[in-house]
Design a protein around this motif. Structure first.
Motif, PDB file in Angstrom:
ATOM      1  N   GLU A 182     132.096  33.588  55.956  1.00  0.00           N
ATOM      2  CA  GLU A 182     130.858  33.568  55.167  1.00  0.00           C
ATOM      3  C   GLU A 182     130.486  32.179  54.667  1.00  0.00           C
ATOM      4  OE1 GLU A 182     128.818  36.292  54.571  1.00  0.00           O
ATOM      5  OE2 GLU A 182     130.130  37.250  56.054  1.00  0.00           O
ATOM      6  N   LEU A 183     131.475  31.340  54.431  1.00  0.00           N
ATOM      7  CA  LEU A 183     131.229  30.015  53.855  1.00  0.00           C
ATOM      8  C   LEU A 183     131.126  28.960  54.950  1.00  0.00           C
ATOM      9  CD1 LEU A 183     133.936  30.090  51.040  1.00  0.00           C
ATOM     10  CD2 LEU A 183     131.476  30.422  50.750  1.00  0.00           C
ATOM     11  N   ASP A 184     130.176  28.039  54.805  1.00  0.00           N
ATOM     12  CA  ASP A 184     130.172  26.908  55.720  1.00  0.00           C
ATOM     13  C   ASP A 184     131.018  25.793  55.104  1.00  0.00           C
ATOM     14  OD1 ASP A 184     128.563  25.484  53.883  1.00  0.00           O
ATOM     15  OD2 ASP A 184     126.783  25.518  55.143  1.00  0.00           O
ATOM     16  N   GLY A 185     131.174  24.695  55.823  1.00  0.00           N
ATOM     17  CA  GLY A 185     132.033  23.617  55.350  1.00  0.00           C
ATOM     18  C   GLY A 185     131.534  22.953  54.078  1.00  0.00           C
ATOM     19  N   ILE A 186     130.216  22.877  53.931  1.00  0.00           N
ATOM     20  CA  ILE A 186     129.654  22.257  52.733  1.00  0.00           C
ATOM     21  C   ILE A 186     129.946  23.105  51.500  1.00  0.00           C
ATOM     22  CG2 ILE A 186     127.525  21.467  51.619  1.00  0.00           C
ATOM     23  CD1 ILE A 186     126.453  20.981  54.557  1.00  0.00           C
ATOM     24  N   GLU A 187     129.696  24.402  51.607  1.00  0.00           N
ATOM     25  CA  GLU A 187     130.000  25.305  50.487  1.00  0.00           C
ATOM     26  C   GLU A 187     131.489  25.294  50.170  1.00  0.00           C
ATOM     27  OE1 GLU A 187     126.650  28.749  51.353  1.00  0.00           O
ATOM     28  OE2 GLU A 187     128.422  28.615  52.634  1.00  0.00           O
ATOM     29  N   THR A 188     132.312  25.308  51.205  1.00  0.00           N
ATOM     30  CA  THR A 188     133.764  25.289  51.020  1.00  0.00           C
ATOM     31  C   THR A 188     134.192  24.024  50.295  1.00  0.00           C
ATOM     32  OG1 THR A 188     134.062  26.609  53.022  1.00  0.00           O
ATOM     33  CG2 THR A 188     135.982  25.398  52.210  1.00  0.00           C
ATOM     34  N   SER A 189     133.651  22.897  50.709  1.00  0.00           N
ATOM     35  CA  SER A 189     133.981  21.625  50.073  1.00  0.00           C
ATOM     36  C   SER A 189     133.633  21.637  48.588  1.00  0.00           C
ATOM     37  CB  SER A 189     133.229  20.500  50.785  1.00  0.00           C
ATOM     38  OG  SER A 189     133.424  19.282  50.124  1.00  0.00           O
ATOM     39  N   SER A 220     125.626  15.548  51.885  1.00  0.00           N
ATOM     40  CA  SER A 220     125.694  14.432  50.933  1.00  0.00           C
ATOM     41  C   SER A 220     125.895  14.932  49.508  1.00  0.00           C
ATOM     42  CB  SER A 220     124.426  13.590  51.009  1.00  0.00           C
ATOM     43  OG  SER A 220     124.337  12.969  52.260  1.00  0.00           O
ATOM     44  N   ALA A 221     125.354  16.097  49.208  1.00  0.00           N
ATOM     45  CA  ALA A 221     125.507  16.674  47.869  1.00  0.00           C
ATOM     46  C   ALA A 221     126.971  16.982  47.556  1.00  0.00           C
ATOM     47  CB  ALA A 221     124.663  17.940  47.737  1.00  0.00           C
ATOM     48  N   ALA A 222     127.790  17.185  48.585  1.00  0.00           N
ATOM     49  CA  ALA A 222     129.220  17.465  48.403  1.00  0.00           C
ATOM     50  C   ALA A 222     130.027  16.185  48.210  1.00  0.00           C
ATOM     51  CB  ALA A 222     129.759  18.253  49.590  1.00  0.00           C
ATOM     52  N   LYS A 223     129.379  15.041  48.309  1.00  0.00           N
ATOM     53  CA  LYS A 223     130.007  13.728  48.125  1.00  0.00           C
ATOM     54  C   LYS A 223     131.243  13.530  49.014  1.00  0.00           C
ATOM     55  CE  LYS A 223     128.091  13.044  43.649  1.00  0.00           C
ATOM     56  NZ  LYS A 223     127.926  13.799  42.489  1.00  0.00           N
ATOM     57  N   PRO A 224     131.052  13.649  50.340  1.00  0.00           N
ATOM     58  CA  PRO A 224     132.192  13.432  51.245  1.00  0.00           C
ATOM     59  C   PRO A 224     132.559  11.952  51.315  1.00  0.00           C
ATOM     60  CG  PRO A 224     130.181  13.626  52.503  1.00  0.00           C
ATOM     61  CD  PRO A 224     129.812  13.904  51.057  1.00  0.00           C
ATOM     62  N   MET A 234     136.799  18.426  57.640  1.00  0.00           N
ATOM     63  CA  MET A 234     136.061  19.695  57.570  1.00  0.00           C
ATOM     64  C   MET A 234     134.864  19.716  58.517  1.00  0.00           C
ATOM     65  SD  MET A 234     135.552  22.500  55.241  1.00  0.00           S
ATOM     66  CE  MET A 234     136.211  21.913  53.701  1.00  0.00           C
ATOM     67  N   ASP A 235     134.843  20.716  59.383  1.00  0.00           N
ATOM     68  CA  ASP A 235     133.651  20.980  60.182  1.00  0.00           C
ATOM     69  C   ASP A 235     132.616  21.615  59.251  1.00  0.00           C
ATOM     70  OD1 ASP A 235     131.875  21.349  62.270  1.00  0.00           O
ATOM     71  OD2 ASP A 235     133.034  22.923  63.248  1.00  0.00           O
ATOM     72  N   ILE A 236     131.352  21.471  59.568  1.00  0.00           N
ATOM     73  CA  ILE A 236     130.329  22.084  58.716  1.00  0.00           C
ATOM     74  C   ILE A 236     130.082  23.533  59.099  1.00  0.00           C
ATOM     75  CG2 ILE A 236     127.869  22.017  58.107  1.00  0.00           C
ATOM     76  CD1 ILE A 236     128.145  19.001  57.886  1.00  0.00           C
ATOM     77  N   ARG A 237     130.052  23.827  60.386  1.00  0.00           N
ATOM     78  CA  ARG A 237     129.870  25.213  60.846  1.00  0.00           C
ATOM     79  C   ARG A 237     131.257  25.822  61.020  1.00  0.00           C
ATOM     80  NH1 ARG A 237     124.274  25.743  62.921  1.00  0.00           N
ATOM     81  NH2 ARG A 237     123.292  24.278  61.507  1.00  0.00           N
ATOM     82  N   LEU A 238     131.508  26.929  60.306  1.00  0.00           N
ATOM     83  CA  LEU A 238     132.829  27.563  60.311  1.00  0.00           C
ATOM     84  C   LEU A 238     132.715  29.058  60.546  1.00  0.00           C
ATOM     85  CD1 LEU A 238     134.282  25.869  57.095  1.00  0.00           C
ATOM     86  CD2 LEU A 238     134.818  25.270  59.463  1.00  0.00           C
TER      87      LEU A 238
END
Length: 118
Positions: free
Chosen positions: A55-62, A89-93, A48-52
């Motif tokens: 409306e959702l970025d990669g972190i929100e999507t994750s 980091s909050a998304a625990k990748p 997952m890229d972070i900038r997408l």
């Protein structure tokens, strides 16, 4: 599954994954598409890229993906500032890889995952 808004980067990532023996079940450019594809394709791993786009970025999507199914995510991004890394980091990748993506580093990260039984 690959979630990347830059088509050339997505194609390069797909080639790398295939060269490493992985199957790519989806290649989308936005978080919204990723959530739809997630339900249809059921990937074992998401790059997952972070900038997408969208409306959702990669972190929100994750984070939204993990509400429905705890699929492992590897973030790949050109943005590695402290704020972005902290949010990610909050998304625990499983991993956070800086662009440009290198096949050797990708192989190292993926071999660590497959060796762990995922």
């Amino acid at each position: 599954m690959i979630v990347e808004d830059e088509v050339i980067a997505a194609m390069a990532t797909e080639r790398m994954l295939k060269k490493l023996g992985f199957e790519v079940c989806g290649n989308v450019t936005s978080g919204e598409e990723a959530l739809e594809t997630m339900d249809e394709e059921c990937p074992d791993l998401v790059i997952m890229d972070i900038r997408l786009d969208g409306e959702l970025d990669g972190i929100e999507t994750s984070m939204l993906m993990k509400q429905n199914r705890d699929v492992p995510v590897i973030f790949v991004t050109a943005y590695s500032d402290d704020s972005t890394v902290s949010r990610a980091s909050a998304a625990k990748p499983l991993a956070f890889i800086n662009k440009p993506l290198d096949i050797t580093l990708l192989q190292k990260v993926l071999s660590g995952i497959t060796a762990g039984g995922n």
